[in-house]
Write an enzyme that holds these catalytic residues in place. Structure first.
Site, short mmCIF file in Angstrom:
data_model
loop_
_atom_site.label_atom_id
_atom_site.label_comp_id
_atom_site.label_asym_id
_atom_site.label_seq_id
_atom_site.Cartn_x
_atom_site.Cartn_y
_atom_site.Cartn_z
N GLU A 207 -7.91 4.07 12.27
CA GLU A 207 -6.81 3.35 12.90
C GLU A 207 -6.52 4.38 14.12
OE1 GLU A 207 -3.32 4.34 11.05
OE2 GLU A 207 -3.94 4.27 9.09
N ASP B 34 0.80 -1.08 -0.23
CA ASP B 34 -0.10 0.05 -0.42
C ASP B 34 0.81 1.14 0.19
OD1 ASP B 34 -0.41 0.82 2.92
OD2 ASP B 34 0.03 -0.80 2.63
#
Length: 318
Positions: free
Chosen positions: A106, A13
């Site tokens: 997150e 990513d």
């Protein structure tokens, strides 16, 4: 949760922090899928998003995109989902990606309760799916995953735990991972510096099957001609490709008061200085998608299928 497997598909990513990427070299180094950062909050767009999407597609790497969520309320979460969906329209929309769009949730700067964290997440996910017609993936850290309740258990899990040997711990909501981000300091050909490394719980073929990977959308559908009207007055021709309305770039730009440019040499279109990705050239006239552009500038769009009229209503018009 389960261990890694030597057969599993490998992925990365990336965001602007990776700089310019040689995607062909990435592919040659054994990477079969990639998630690229598209957006964050209600306004931010990663400046490398479009270039990375184009590069990954050209290299035939399975492509997904993610949004970093900042919301501290359900209404803000829905607004972020709408922003993400509009950014995805720049590369053909969520359905043009090989892999589902991702909610990256997150951290908790707003000091929300677990109940509100789950409510914010669900509001974002439901709004995004409503807008795109595709079920998203949840990305989070192993510890942060404990904040999500059972209402989110039906979403695929992409989880971060940086270890070659210690698997992610079970949570109340998930006992297995779909994708494991196992390193934030990986090295991959074609990328200078570190990059996040990921592994799907299966082979590349199984990854395609798991998420219904599709070929990036190509404008090969039958074309239906129509009329383009602005505030009730005819403004040119509209073309319907599948379910997407296209109108002349010049007409749309003039209506919205935007600058535009068609680079005939490179076959590239620019609106207010930004390069557009989805363009149809018909008899030397550049046509662009009406809805994502018009709505991003506050205009309303409708389609009269019976009379084949694409209508735009600008702010303040009654």
């Amino acid at each position: 949760m389960q261990q890694r497997n030597s057969r599993n598909a490998q992925g990365i990513d990336v965001s602007r922090y990776q700089g310019k990427i040689d995607w062909k070299a990435v592919k040659a180094d054994g990477i079969s899928f990639a998630f690229i950062k598209a957006s964050q909050g209600q306004r931010y767009v990663d400046p490398t998003f479009i270039a990375n999407a184009k590069g990954a597609r050209t290299a035939e790497i399975l492509l997904g995109a993610y949004h970093f969520i900042d919301a501290t309320s359900t209404e803000a979460a829905k607004a972020e989902a709408r922003h993400f969906a509009k950014v995805l329209d720049q590369v053909g929309g969520a359905k043009a990606l090989n892999l589902p769009a991702v909610m990256d949730y997150e951290n908790n700067p707003g000091m929300l309760s677990k109940t509100l964290i789950s409510a914010v997440a669900l509001a974002f996910l439901l709004e995004l799916e409503r807008l795109t017609g595709r079920k998203p993936i949840i990305y989070t850290g192993n510890a942060f995953a404990a904040n999500f309740n059972a209402s989110l258990g039906g979403y695929p899990l992409w989880i971060a735990r940086y270890s070659d040997t210690r698997v992610p711990s079970d949570t109340v909501t998930w006992k297995r991972w779909d994708i494991w981000q196992y390193s934030d300091s990986g090295k991959v050909d074609g990328i200078k510096g570190n990059v996040d490394l990921n592994e799907f719980a299966g082979t590349t073929d199984e990854l395609r099957k798991r998420f219904g990977a599709v070929t990036p959308a190509q404008e090969t559908e039958s074309v239906t001609p129509g009329t383009f009207r602005v505030n009730g007055k005819e403004a040119g021709e509209a073309l319907l490709y599948g379910s997407r309305n296209y109108v002349p770039l010049r007409s749309l730009a003039n209506v919205l008061g935007l600058s535009y440019r068609w680079d005939n040499t490179c076959k590239e279109t620019y609106l207010n200085g930004a390069k557009l990705q989805s363009v149809q050239l018909v008899e030397d006239i550049a046509y662009v998608q009406l809805r994502p552009i018009a709505e991003s500038y506050g205009a309303e769009v409708s389609w009269d299928s019976k009379n084949r009229i694409a209508a735009l209503k600008t702010k303040g018009d009654k």
